[in-house]
Design an enzyme around this catalytic site. Structure first.
Site, PDB file in Angstrom:
ATOM      1  N   ASP A  51       2.236  13.801   6.153  1.00  0.00           N
ATOM      2  CA  ASP A  51       2.150  12.372   6.836  1.00  0.00           C
ATOM      3  C   ASP A  51       3.265  12.820   7.632  1.00  0.00           C
ATOM      4  OD1 ASP A  51       2.670  11.857   4.997  1.00  0.00           O
ATOM      5  OD2 ASP A  51       1.707  10.022   4.633  1.00  0.00           O
ATOM      6  N   ASN A  82      -3.505   1.719  -3.325  1.00  0.00           N
ATOM      7  CA  ASN A  82      -4.876   1.008  -3.401  1.00  0.00           C
ATOM      8  C   ASN A  82      -5.878   1.913  -3.167  1.00  0.00           C
ATOM      9  OD1 ASN A  82      -3.951   2.435  -0.547  1.00  0.00           O
ATOM     10  ND2 ASN A  82      -3.770   0.311   1.049  1.00  0.00           N
ATOM     11  N   HIS A 115      -4.807   4.697  -2.287  1.00  0.00           N
ATOM     12  CA  HIS A 115      -4.517   6.107  -0.678  1.00  0.00           C
ATOM     13  C   HIS A 115      -3.648   7.688  -0.879  1.00  0.00           C
ATOM     14  CE1 HIS A 115      -0.386   4.303   0.323  1.00  0.00           C
ATOM     15  NE2 HIS A 115      -0.320   5.366   0.615  1.00  0.00           N
ATOM     16  N   GLU A 170      -6.586   5.320   4.572  1.00  0.00           N
ATOM     17  CA  GLU A 170      -5.501   4.429   3.557  1.00  0.00           C
ATOM     18  C   GLU A 170      -7.524   3.858   3.028  1.00  0.00           C
ATOM     19  OE1 GLU A 170      -3.690   2.727   2.870  1.00  0.00           O
ATOM     20  OE2 GLU A 170      -1.885   2.323   4.950  1.00  0.00           O
TER      21      GLU A 170
HETATM   22  C1  GLP Z   1       3.403   6.323   1.002  1.00  0.00           C
HETATM   23  C2  GLP Z   1       2.467   8.384   2.048  1.00  0.00           C
HETATM   24  C3  GLP Z   1       2.104   8.517   0.733  1.00  0.00           C
HETATM   25  C4  GLP Z   1       2.621   8.288  -0.388  1.00  0.00           C
HETATM   26  C5  GLP Z   1       2.204   7.022  -1.507  1.00  0.00           C
HETATM   27  C6  GLP Z   1       2.578   6.690  -2.403  1.00  0.00           C
HETATM   28  O1  GLP Z   1       2.554   5.575   1.883  1.00  0.00           O
HETATM   29  N1  GLP Z   1       2.247   8.421   2.690  1.00  0.00           N
HETATM   30  O2  GLP Z   1       2.145  10.305   0.810  1.00  0.00           O
HETATM   31  O3  GLP Z   1       1.614   8.574  -1.805  1.00  0.00           O
HETATM   32  O4  GLP Z   1       3.060   6.372  -0.639  1.00  0.00           O
HETATM   33  O5  GLP Z   1       4.630   6.541  -2.294  1.00  0.00           O
HETATM   34  P1  GLP Z   1       4.937   6.217  -3.744  1.00  0.00           P
HETATM   35  O6  GLP Z   1       4.998   7.384  -4.474  1.00  0.00           O
HETATM   36  O7  GLP Z   1       6.300   6.081  -3.357  1.00  0.00           O
HETATM   37  O8  GLP Z   1       4.731   5.280  -4.612  1.00  0.00           O
END
Ligand code: GLP
Length: 254
Positions: A67, A136, A138, A143
């Site tokens: 992304d 959440n 995702h 989402e």
């Molecule tokens: C972001 C990214 C995801 C990631 C998630 C968790 O929104 N787009 O790809 O897995 O958040 O992030 P973190 O690993 O910092 O908790």
């Protein structure tokens, strides 16, 4: 689904790196799906160490990131392009021509997303996809409520996701509202998936993903439908799980 519970982020990262390195040694032209966020940072650090000390070779690898924020050019310090350069690409011998990330400044986002899907297909599909998980539930920027069959497209970020990312931006107005993200369906086509999570903040999401019902309310729960998933988590992230799980992956298992 193989759930592997390690003591901490470091051990989780090393276990995940073992899996990635094993697949890369078996297939030097691996097509690797990559994630941003804090979860894969230790994995990337370990892959960099393996590259430097053990000669792990990325020269034939193709990468596709999950992304990117809409509106942020690749050179923006908070773009996922910049994140990947800083934490992985600038430290390994990956060929920049084989690196792919969604372009947040694409003029025609719909056409760009179609090309991104086509490029993945042209490369023979993703062999191994690294995933984090949002609190959440995702995955990438899919989402809750995202179609479980969705493809690469533009998505509106949830308020909680924007809040979770607020610290990276100078003011709340600067936090992007939209992202281009691979869809749940795109991710599910990867031949193998490694999902990473650490900390109590992820415990509920990990439980919903691994043991909950398969539902668009927790897009990560779709991994239950995948034929080859490694869920590599630390004890805190695993604290909500009730099943009996593994503490390591046996690379020699028949
Ligand atoms: C972001 C990214 C995801 C990631 C998630 C968790 O929104 N787009 O790809 O897995 O958040 O992030 P973190 O690993 O910092 O908790």
């Amino acid at each position: 689904m193989l759930v592997i519970v390690k003591d901490n982020h470091d051990d989780m990262s090393k276990e995940a790196a073992r899996i990635v390195a094993d697949r890369l040694r078996a297939k030097p032209n691996l097509v690797l799906g990559l994630a941003t966020g804090s979860s894969p940072l230790g994995l990337y650090a370990e892959l960099i160490r393996m590259h430097r000390e053990e000669g792990l070779d990325f020269s034939k690898v193709t990468t596709f990131n999950l992304d990117e924020y809409v509106g942020l050019p690749p050179e923006h310090v908070q773009s996922y392009h910049a994140f990947m350069n800083k934490h992985l690409f600038s430290h390994i011998n990956v060929d920049p021509r084989y690196v792919h990330l969604p372009l947040g400044t694409a003029k025609d986002i719909g056409a760009f997303c179609q090309c991104y899907e086509q490029r993945i297909a042209d490369c023979g599909g993703i062999d191994l996809q690294i995933l984090g998980i949002g609190a959440n539930g995702h995955i990438a920027f899919n989402e809750p409520g995202s179609s479980l069959g969705s493809r690469t497209r533009i998505k509106t970020l949830a308020g909680t996701t924007r809040l979770a990312n607020a610290g990276f931006f100078k003011s709340s107005d600067e936090i992007p509202k939209y992202a281009i993200t691979m869809g749940v369906g795109t991710i599910m086509e990867a031949k193998e998936i490694v999902l990473l999570a650490t900390g109590f903040g992820k415990a509920e999401a990990v439980k919903a993903a691994v043991e909950g019902p398969i539902t668009a309310s927790c897009p990560a729960s779709m991994i239950q439908m995948h034929r080859q998933v490694f869920v590599v988590v630390d004890r805190d992230a695993a604290s909500g799980l009730t099943g009996l799980y593994n503490d390591t992956w046996d690379s020699d298992a028949p």
